[in-house]
Design a protein around this motif. Structure first.
Motif, PDB file in Angstrom:
ATOM      1  N   MET A   1       0.774  -1.404   0.508  1.00 23.99           N
ATOM      2  CA  MET A   1      -0.123   0.033  -0.219  1.00 23.99           C
ATOM      3  C   MET A   1       1.178   0.873  -0.147  1.00 23.99           C
ATOM      4  O   MET A   1       1.924   1.422   0.460  1.00 23.99           O
ATOM      5  CB  MET A   1      -0.851   0.251   1.135  1.00 23.99           C
ATOM      6  N   ARG A   2       0.380   2.570  -0.657  1.00 22.88           N
ATOM      7  CA  ARG A   2       0.800   3.147  -0.849  1.00 22.88           C
ATOM      8  C   ARG A   2       0.825   4.277  -0.316  1.00 22.88           C
ATOM      9  O   ARG A   2      -0.539   4.461   0.030  1.00 22.88           O
ATOM     10  CB  ARG A   2       1.358   3.817  -1.930  1.00 22.88           C
ATOM     11  N   ARG A   3       0.735   5.297   0.646  1.00 24.82           N
ATOM     12  CA  ARG A   3       0.802   6.815   0.968  1.00 24.82           C
ATOM     13  C   ARG A   3       1.719   7.619   0.346  1.00 24.82           C
ATOM     14  O   ARG A   3       2.535   7.951   0.887  1.00 24.82           O
ATOM     15  CB  ARG A   3       1.006   6.804   2.560  1.00 24.82           C
ATOM     16  N   ASP A   4       0.999   8.512  -0.625  1.00 25.57           N
ATOM     17  CA  ASP A   4       1.347   9.909  -1.013  1.00 25.57           C
ATOM     18  C   ASP A   4       0.939  11.096  -0.037  1.00 25.57           C
ATOM     19  O   ASP A   4       0.090  10.668   0.340  1.00 25.57           O
ATOM     20  CB  ASP A   4       0.273  10.051  -2.330  1.00 25.57           C
ATOM     21  N   PHE A   5       2.629  11.510   0.237  1.00 28.00           N
ATOM     22  CA  PHE A   5       2.245  12.794   1.141  1.00 28.00           C
ATOM     23  C   PHE A   5       1.639  14.005   0.655  1.00 28.00           C
ATOM     24  O   PHE A   5       1.673  14.420   1.430  1.00 28.00           O
ATOM     25  CB  PHE A   5       4.166  13.330   1.589  1.00 28.00           C
ATOM     26  N   THR A  37      10.312  14.596   0.393  1.00 29.47           N
ATOM     27  CA  THR A  37      10.364  13.296   0.691  1.00 29.47           C
ATOM     28  C   THR A  37       8.330  12.992  -0.665  1.00 29.47           C
ATOM     29  O   THR A  37       8.076  14.070  -0.649  1.00 29.47           O
ATOM     30  CB  THR A  37       9.881  12.745   2.073  1.00 29.47           C
ATOM     31  N   LEU A  38       8.893  11.597  -1.034  1.00 30.58           N
ATOM     32  CA  LEU A  38       7.383  11.739  -1.746  1.00 30.58           C
ATOM     33  C   LEU A  38       6.172  10.727  -1.125  1.00 30.58           C
ATOM     34  O   LEU A  38       4.914  11.471  -1.337  1.00 30.58           O
ATOM     35  CB  LEU A  38       8.009  10.994  -3.315  1.00 30.58           C
ATOM     36  N   GLU A  39       6.438   9.934  -0.636  1.00 33.65           N
ATOM     37  CA  GLU A  39       5.781   8.526  -0.158  1.00 33.65           C
ATOM     38  C   GLU A  39       5.948   7.884   0.422  1.00 33.65           C
ATOM     39  O   GLU A  39       7.762   7.359   0.678  1.00 33.65           O
ATOM     40  CB  GLU A  39       4.752   8.230  -1.627  1.00 33.65           C
ATOM     41  N   VAL A  40       4.596   6.691   1.212  1.00 36.09           N
ATOM     42  CA  VAL A  40       5.400   5.508   1.490  1.00 36.09           C
ATOM     43  C   VAL A  40       4.892   4.965   1.541  1.00 36.09           C
ATOM     44  O   VAL A  40       3.622   4.322   0.943  1.00 36.09           O
ATOM     45  CB  VAL A  40       5.223   6.017   3.596  1.00 36.09           C
ATOM     46  N   VAL A  41       6.428   3.424   1.303  1.00 35.58           N
ATOM     47  CA  VAL A  41       5.600   1.813   1.129  1.00 35.58           C
ATOM     48  C   VAL A  41       5.775   1.109   2.251  1.00 35.58           C
ATOM     49  O   VAL A  41       6.471   1.581   3.253  1.00 35.58           O
ATOM     50  CB  VAL A  41       6.912   1.903  -0.110  1.00 35.58           C
ATOM     51  N   LEU A  81      17.991  -3.816  10.244  1.00 35.19           N
ATOM     52  CA  LEU A  81      16.158  -3.845   9.830  1.00 35.19           C
ATOM     53  C   LEU A  81      16.531  -4.659   8.901  1.00 35.19           C
ATOM     54  O   LEU A  81      16.085  -4.687   8.185  1.00 35.19           O
ATOM     55  CB  LEU A  81      15.537  -2.685   9.767  1.00 35.19           C
ATOM     56  N   GLU A  82      15.600  -6.151   9.078  1.00 33.73           N
ATOM     57  CA  GLU A  82      15.812  -7.339   8.414  1.00 33.73           C
ATOM     58  C   GLU A  82      14.610  -6.888   7.338  1.00 33.73           C
ATOM     59  O   GLU A  82      14.687  -7.045   6.905  1.00 33.73           O
ATOM     60  CB  GLU A  82      15.672  -8.408   9.093  1.00 33.73           C
ATOM     61  N   GLN A  83      13.429  -6.983   8.172  1.00 33.90           N
ATOM     62  CA  GLN A  83      12.064  -6.233   7.317  1.00 33.90           C
ATOM     63  C   GLN A  83      11.605  -5.341   8.028  1.00 33.90           C
ATOM     64  O   GLN A  83      11.138  -4.642   8.549  1.00 33.90           O
ATOM     65  CB  GLN A  83      11.395  -7.197   7.701  1.00 33.90           C
ATOM     66  N   PRO A  84      11.925  -3.946   7.324  1.00 34.87           N
ATOM     67  CA  PRO A  84      11.278  -3.076   7.364  1.00 34.87           C
ATOM     68  C   PRO A  84       9.633  -2.650   7.610  1.00 34.87           C
ATOM     69  O   PRO A  84       8.996  -3.100   6.389  1.00 34.87           O
ATOM     70  CB  PRO A  84      12.466  -1.549   6.476  1.00 34.87           C
ATOM     71  N   ARG A  85       9.018  -2.320   8.741  1.00 31.94           N
ATOM     72  CA  ARG A  85       7.920  -1.972   7.775  1.00 31.94           C
ATOM     73  C   ARG A  85       6.809  -1.183   6.871  1.00 31.94           C
ATOM     74  O   ARG A  85       6.233  -0.650   5.963  1.00 31.94           O
ATOM     75  CB  ARG A  85       6.705  -1.706   9.195  1.00 31.94           C
ATOM     76  N   TYR A  86       7.836  -0.036   6.630  1.00 32.74           N
ATOM     77  CA  TYR A  86       8.020   0.990   5.967  1.00 32.74           C
ATOM     78  C   TYR A  86       9.584   1.361   5.175  1.00 32.74           C
ATOM     79  O   TYR A  86      10.122   1.027   5.758  1.00 32.74           O
ATOM     80  CB  TYR A  86       7.011   2.211   6.446  1.00 32.74           C
ATOM     81  N   ALA A  87       9.142   2.412   4.031  1.00 28.72           N
ATOM     82  CA  ALA A  87      10.365   2.887   3.590  1.00 28.72           C
ATOM     83  C   ALA A  87       9.529   4.104   3.235  1.00 28.72           C
ATOM     84  O   ALA A  87       8.851   4.324   2.436  1.00 28.72           O
ATOM     85  CB  ALA A  87      10.833   2.047   1.979  1.00 28.72           C
ATOM     86  N   LEU A  88      10.444   5.017   3.365  1.00 34.80           N
ATOM     87  CA  LEU A  88      10.045   6.194   2.697  1.00 34.80           C
ATOM     88  C   LEU A  88      10.763   7.210   1.418  1.00 34.80           C
ATOM     89  O   LEU A  88      12.006   7.038   1.679  1.00 34.80           O
ATOM     90  CB  LEU A  88      10.574   7.253   3.925  1.00 34.80           C
ATOM     91  N   VAL A  89      10.121   7.375   0.273  1.00 36.55           N
ATOM     92  CA  VAL A  89      10.629   7.495  -0.933  1.00 36.55           C
ATOM     93  C   VAL A  89      11.291   8.608  -1.181  1.00 36.55           C
ATOM     94  O   VAL A  89      11.020   9.626  -0.809  1.00 36.55           O
ATOM     95  CB  VAL A  89      10.059   7.255  -1.773  1.00 36.55           C
TER      96      VAL A  89
END
Length: 157
Positions: A1-5, A37-41, A81-89
């Motif tokens: 799911m994407r979250r557009d800032f 910053t663009l979005e959160v993945v 962090l082996e499996q991040p919850r989020y990535a900030l683009v």
């Protein structure tokens, strides 16, 4: 799911700048200017790259291309962090006049929007200052913690 800032409410207050506060796993924060910053993945899946430095988690598929996914906490001495919850683009420009590039930072929690007053005094970089000295353009105090403001071109370039 994407979250557009861009879809988030954009607070405006005279005499302030907006920054995203990004949590460090050991406590404290670091910051990126909101324009970078663009979005959160959510639940990003990076493809590992053999021989990459520890802080480089791999390549993340984003909008039809592959971008680097970095774990900034590793630069500050934390385990990967082996499996991040989020990535900030994040967008960054390698040099003036050059096209924008994109990369992402791994996060275990969502960033928080922060209004930085224009008259906010600068402070010393948090320890280990050697790490932040390479990437920070300034630093301010928030919640009793020194918060380095990171230049995305320095971080990803």
């Amino acid at each position: 799911m994407r979250r557009d800032f861009e879809s988030l409410p954009q607070p405006s207050a005279a005499g302030t700048s907006r920054a995203w506060l990004l949590p460090l796993r050991r406590g404290g924060w670091w910051a990126l200017p909101s324009h970078a910053t663009l979005e959160v993945v959510e639940q990003p899946r990076a493809v590992p790259v053999p021989g990459a430095p520890r802080h480089a988690l791999g390549l993340l598929a984003w909008q039809g291309r592959w971008i680097a996914l970095l774990d900034v906490d590793v630069l500050a001495g934390e385990p990967v962090l082996e499996q991040p919850r989020y990535a900030l683009v994040v967008a960054w420009q390698p040099a003036p006049g050059r096209p924008l590039e994109h990369a992402a930072v791994a996060l275990d929690a969502l960033p928080e929007l922060f209004l930085l007053p224009q008259d906010c005094p600068a402070c010393e970089l948090p320890e280990p200052a050697g790490v932040w000295r390479h990437y920070a353009v300034s630093c301010f105090v928030h919640g009793g913690h020194a918060v380095p403001i990171i230049d995305s071109a320095r971080l990803f370039g």
